[in-house]
Design a protein around this motif. Structure first.
Motif, short mmCIF file in Angstrom:
data_model
loop_
_atom_site.label_atom_id
_atom_site.label_comp_id
_atom_site.label_asym_id
_atom_site.label_seq_id
_atom_site.Cartn_x
_atom_site.Cartn_y
_atom_site.Cartn_z
N GLU A 2 -1.66 27.56 12.86
CA GLU A 2 -0.86 26.65 12.39
C GLU A 2 -2.01 25.13 11.54
O GLU A 2 -3.20 25.07 12.33
CB GLU A 2 -0.30 25.96 13.99
N GLY A 3 -1.42 24.46 10.47
CA GLY A 3 -2.75 23.68 10.13
C GLY A 3 -1.56 23.78 9.15
O GLY A 3 -1.19 24.06 8.08
N SER A 4 -2.25 22.52 7.92
CA SER A 4 -1.64 22.13 6.84
C SER A 4 -3.23 22.10 5.57
O SER A 4 -3.67 21.77 6.05
CB SER A 4 -1.51 20.22 6.52
N VAL A 5 -2.81 23.75 5.06
CA VAL A 5 -3.54 24.42 4.18
C VAL A 5 -2.54 24.36 2.14
O VAL A 5 -1.56 24.58 2.50
CB VAL A 5 -4.15 25.08 4.16
N PRO A 6 -3.35 23.93 1.49
CA PRO A 6 -2.58 24.18 -0.06
C PRO A 6 -1.55 25.53 -0.12
O PRO A 6 -0.32 25.86 -0.49
CB PRO A 6 -2.96 24.21 -0.45
N PHE A 7 -2.53 26.67 0.46
CA PHE A 7 -1.39 27.84 1.02
C PHE A 7 -2.85 28.95 1.66
O PHE A 7 -3.72 28.77 1.46
CB PHE A 7 -1.78 28.73 -1.05
N TRP A 8 -1.59 29.59 2.29
CA TRP A 8 -2.12 30.89 2.76
C TRP A 8 -2.10 31.56 2.89
O TRP A 8 -0.49 31.92 2.45
CB TRP A 8 -2.59 30.81 5.09
N ASN A 24 -4.61 51.20 4.99
CA ASN A 24 -3.09 50.92 3.91
C ASN A 24 -2.95 49.20 4.74
O ASN A 24 -2.85 48.87 5.47
CB ASN A 24 -2.79 51.99 4.95
N GLU A 25 -1.93 48.99 3.52
CA GLU A 25 -1.03 47.58 3.88
C GLU A 25 -0.65 47.96 4.64
O GLU A 25 0.80 48.68 3.59
CB GLU A 25 -1.13 46.82 2.70
N ILE A 26 -0.11 47.45 5.58
CA ILE A 26 0.92 47.73 5.59
C ILE A 26 1.84 46.09 5.98
O ILE A 26 3.78 46.94 5.70
CB ILE A 26 0.74 47.71 7.54
N PHE A 27 1.98 45.12 6.08
CA PHE A 27 2.63 43.91 5.88
C PHE A 27 1.74 43.22 5.16
O PHE A 27 0.42 42.66 6.03
CB PHE A 27 2.70 43.33 7.25
N SER A 28 2.17 42.07 4.65
CA SER A 28 1.65 40.44 4.04
C SER A 28 3.10 39.71 3.66
O SER A 28 3.71 40.15 3.66
CB SER A 28 0.81 41.35 2.94
N MET A 29 2.31 38.67 3.88
CA MET A 29 2.92 37.24 3.91
C MET A 29 1.92 35.92 3.45
O MET A 29 0.96 36.54 3.23
CB MET A 29 4.00 36.95 4.73
N SER A 30 2.92 34.86 3.15
CA SER A 30 2.24 33.74 2.61
C SER A 30 3.08 33.01 3.03
O SER A 30 3.85 32.88 3.67
CB SER A 30 2.16 33.66 1.39
N ASP A 31 1.72 31.55 2.78
CA ASP A 31 2.71 30.28 3.63
C ASP A 31 5.07 29.84 2.97
O ASP A 31 5.08 29.87 3.10
CB ASP A 31 1.95 29.08 3.59
N ALA A 90 6.40 32.13 5.09
CA ALA A 90 7.12 32.08 6.47
C ALA A 90 8.17 30.90 7.25
O ALA A 90 8.36 30.59 5.73
CB ALA A 90 5.64 31.64 6.99
N VAL A 91 8.30 31.29 8.21
CA VAL A 91 9.85 30.78 8.50
C VAL A 91 9.27 29.20 8.97
O VAL A 91 7.87 29.21 9.92
CB VAL A 91 9.94 31.18 10.20
N ARG A 92 9.75 27.87 8.29
CA ARG A 92 8.55 26.75 8.77
C ARG A 92 7.05 26.74 7.95
O ARG A 92 6.17 25.81 8.88
CB ARG A 92 8.46 26.68 10.09
N GLY A 93 6.91 27.80 7.54
CA GLY A 93 4.91 27.19 6.55
C GLY A 93 3.77 27.99 7.41
O GLY A 93 3.04 28.01 7.42
N THR A 94 4.50 28.75 8.95
CA THR A 94 3.57 28.82 10.04
C THR A 94 3.31 30.34 10.13
O THR A 94 4.36 30.39 9.71
CB THR A 94 3.81 28.67 11.71
N LEU A 95 2.32 30.81 10.21
CA LEU A 95 2.65 32.27 10.79
C LEU A 95 2.54 32.22 12.01
O LEU A 95 2.37 31.17 12.91
CB LEU A 95 0.74 32.90 10.18
#
Length: 179
Positions: A85-91, A101-108, A111-116
């Motif tokens: 959690e936190g406030s960054v321009p992008f994660w 091998n990449e299984i899954f990826s996501m960004s803010d 994300a639900v409510r912008g949190t990981l």
């Protein structure tokens, strides 16, 4: 003469295939693959920040405006909850198996409510969570892993040095603990 050209062609093709195979297999057999380097950073279940410059052939941050942390984990004992959690321009976060091998990826942005907030586990573990009747999966993103061992890379953008404190606080809040 024709058979000579054929023999030379087959020999060159065989040599090419052999060399490509050796080059691609070397990291796996020498222990110098990315997963081994992630494990060298520290114990499972804890995010480790990557240095700005590689030390002794190790991992390093991949860009000048990024801060990154990695966490190796195993779902042998149950699913793992990846949070930050936190406030960054992008994660962004990406989960890889032990063979990178990449299984899954996501960004803010996705994300639900912008949190990981990810729960990662085997297919049986995720199914058991869904069938438990508890709302434990309500606000989490569920990721099914093909193998027990994996690692996650968490990246945060820091476009200005004045954002260093908030970016570091975001990475410090990250955890990859078991449920």
């Amino acid at each position: 003469m024709r058979s000579l050209f054929y023999a030379v062609g087959v020999g060159l093709l065989g040599a090419l295939v052999l060399h490509i195979t050796v080059i691609l297999a070397t990291p796996v057999y020498t222990g110098a693959d990315i997963y081994a380097r992630v494990l060298d950073l520290g114990a499972d279940g804890e995010f480790r920040p990557l240095p700005d410059k590689p030390v002794d052939g190790g991992l390093a941050v991949s860009g000048p405006f990024l801060k990154e942390a990695v966490c190796a984990f195993s779902v042998d004992d149950g699913p793992v909850n990846l949070t930050a959690e936190g406030s960054v321009p992008f994660w962004s976060a990406a989960i890889y198996d032990s063979r990178s091998n990449e299984i899954f990826s996501m960004s803010d942005r996705t994300a639900v409510r912008g949190t990981l907030d990810i729960i990662a586990g085997t297919e049986a573990q995720i199914t058991a969570l869904k069938n438990s009747g508890v709302n434990a999966t309500e606000n989490h993103i569920l990721v099914t892993l093909p193998a027990d061992d994996a690692y996650v890379v968490l990246r945060a953008v820091m476009p200005e040095t004045s954002m260093a404190a908030s970016t570091q606080a975001f990475l410090d809040s990250a955890s990859c603990d078991g449920l």
